[in-house]
Enzyme design. Structure first.
Site, short mmCIF file in Angstrom:
data_model
loop_
_atom_site.label_atom_id
_atom_site.label_comp_id
_atom_site.label_asym_id
_atom_site.label_seq_id
_atom_site.Cartn_x
_atom_site.Cartn_y
_atom_site.Cartn_z
N SER A 26 -7.93 -11.37 38.45
CA SER A 26 -7.06 -10.99 39.88
C SER A 26 -6.28 -10.06 39.54
CB SER A 26 -6.92 -13.20 39.95
OG SER A 26 -5.75 -13.18 38.78
N THR A 29 -3.66 -12.17 36.85
CA THR A 29 -3.93 -11.37 35.29
C THR A 29 -4.04 -9.64 34.90
OG1 THR A 29 -5.77 -13.37 35.27
CG2 THR A 29 -5.62 -11.50 33.29
N GLU A 178 -21.12 -18.94 34.38
CA GLU A 178 -19.77 -18.75 33.52
C GLU A 178 -19.07 -19.94 33.00
OE1 GLU A 178 -17.17 -15.40 33.89
OE2 GLU A 178 -16.48 -16.40 31.48
N LYS A 220 -23.33 -16.77 31.64
CA LYS A 220 -22.33 -15.81 30.59
C LYS A 220 -21.19 -17.25 29.52
CE LYS A 220 -17.94 -12.92 30.94
NZ LYS A 220 -17.89 -11.66 31.71
N SER A 262 -15.61 -12.20 26.12
CA SER A 262 -15.30 -12.29 24.74
C SER A 262 -13.80 -12.90 24.70
CB SER A 262 -14.22 -10.60 24.74
OG SER A 262 -13.27 -10.38 25.42
N GLY A 264 -10.77 -13.55 24.68
CA GLY A 264 -9.42 -13.35 23.55
C GLY A 264 -9.83 -13.39 22.08
N GLY A 292 -14.38 -8.53 29.15
CA GLY A 292 -12.81 -7.94 29.96
C GLY A 292 -12.01 -7.35 28.94
P1 13P Z 1 -13.29 -11.52 29.06
O1 13P Z 1 -13.82 -11.01 27.90
O2 13P Z 1 -11.93 -10.89 28.67
O3 13P Z 1 -12.78 -13.82 28.63
O4 13P Z 1 -13.48 -11.75 30.04
C1 13P Z 1 -14.60 -11.87 30.63
C2 13P Z 1 -14.28 -12.68 31.93
O5 13P Z 1 -15.20 -12.39 33.16
C3 13P Z 1 -13.83 -13.89 31.51
O6 13P Z 1 -13.76 -14.46 32.93
#
Ligand code: 13P
Length: 341
Positions: A26, A29, A178, A220, A262, A264, A292
């Site tokens: 977003s 972020t 997710e 996810k 991922s 963090g 991400g």
């Molecule tokens: P991260 O891999 O940085 O957690 O981001 C993935 C994601 O799309 C979080 O919604």
């Protein structure tokens, strides 16, 4: 809904040797990420940065099955006027779109959040489909702490995820479901296991209640890991074994694939965990990445907002994409990390 077509897209998203680039930060972020590299978060800089990623031809055509976009990005054009969505399609990758509208405080549940964005979602999905999106993402956030999560927070978030997923399928868009259990706390891996189990069981019950076709979705989830502040950090093998054990217990075999966030973890941890799980093998679903931070931290640093660094940024992105692509087949080795081109 044409379930055969949804299933085909879901399977393409989790093709072994490929995974998903989550580039749907977003505005808030991405500003945080740009602050860290000293880049101003303007619309043009955000475009230039994402164009750099989508023009990484090797990474995009060989290792990236799909890209999750933010609303701003799906309507943006590259510097030469080509829609960014077209760059993704031309590389043979599938455009996707984040459709949740972030989180709000959950009434009567102090410290807990509910993801919002269901109002007018059907209309928005229609426009995104016309623009080329073939899958979507909605993220629910569950925090672990003193007295939380409550069953209320888990239930309302699971309900919203299923509402979203059903609307996506009606619009011929594959939903990425997710439910993220955060790894920020001081809890140990077994607490993460317990909470993630409760969350996944609730999510799949809601998906069933709302008639979501499991063959036409991608899950996810978080991996089962120790909280970041826990003094007891689980090994790669323990993370892999506990995550697989939990997923086998909670995720029906009809789901084509699981693409982890991922959350963090360091770049290399995220890769090592995925690799270790795929080495265990014998799984009913494909296991890949939808990262991400673990895909973008390196290219962001290498680029740092300078046009002269685009090639270096693309090299860094291609390297991480390749490492995770190998991990999606259980073929990654730590020694490969040293050989950055
Ligand atoms: P991260 O891999 O940085 O957690 O981001 C993935 C994601 O799309 C979080 O919604």
């Amino acid at each position: 809904m044409n379930l055969a077509d949804l299933n085909k897209i879901a399977l393409a998203m989790v093709t072994p040797g490929k995974g998903i680039l989550a580039a749907d930060e977003s505005s808030g972020t991405i500003k945080k990420r740009f602050d860290a590299i000293g880049v101003e978060s303007t619309e043009e800089n955000r475009r230039d940065y994402r164009e750099m990623l989508f023009r990484s031809t090797e990474a995009m055509s060989k290792y990236v099955s799909g890209v999750i976009l933010y609303d701003e990005t799906i309507w943006q054009n590259a510097k030469d006027g080509t829609p960014l969505v077209k760059l993704i399609e031309q590389a043979g990758s599938i455009p996707g779109i984040k459709v949740d509208e972030g989180t709000q405080a959950l009434p009567a549940c102090p410290g807990e959040l509910v993801t919002v964005g269901l109002d007018k979602l059907a209309e928005r999905l229609k426009k995104y489909y016309e623009r080329g999106a073939r899958f979507a993402k909605w993220r629910a956030v569950i925090d672990i702490g003193q007295g939380i999560p409550t069953t209320t927070a888990i239930h309302v978030n699971a309900h919203a995820l299923a509402r979203y997923a059903a609307l996506c399928q009606a619009a011929q868009i594959v939903p990425i479901v997710e439910p993220e259990v955060l790894m920020d706390g001081g809890h140990d891996i077994d607490r993460c296991y317990e909470v993630t189990q409760q969350v996944l069981n609730t999510v799949f019950r809601e998906l069933f209640m709302q008639r979501v076709a499991l063959e036409g979705m991608v899950l996810k989830p978080n991996m089962v890991v120790s909280g970041k502040k826990s003094p007891k950090q689980a090994s790669v093998q323990e993370v892999a074994e506990k995550t697989i054990r939990l997923l086998k217990a909670c995720v029906p075999a009809a789901v084509p694939g699981i693409a982890f966030l991922s959350g963090g973890q360091s770049d290399e941890e995220a890769t090592a965990h995925l690799d270790a799980m795929n080495r265990i093998g014998g799984l009913p679903w494909k296991l890949t990445f939808s990262y991400g931070r673990a895909l973008q931290a390196a290219p962001q640093k290498a680029w740092s907002g300078k046009a002269g660094n685009v090639a270096a940024g693309q090299r860094a992105f291609t390297h991480r994409a390749r490492m995770n692509a190998l991990a999606s087949k259980g073929e990654w080795e730590t020694g490969l990390e040293k050989k950055v081109a």
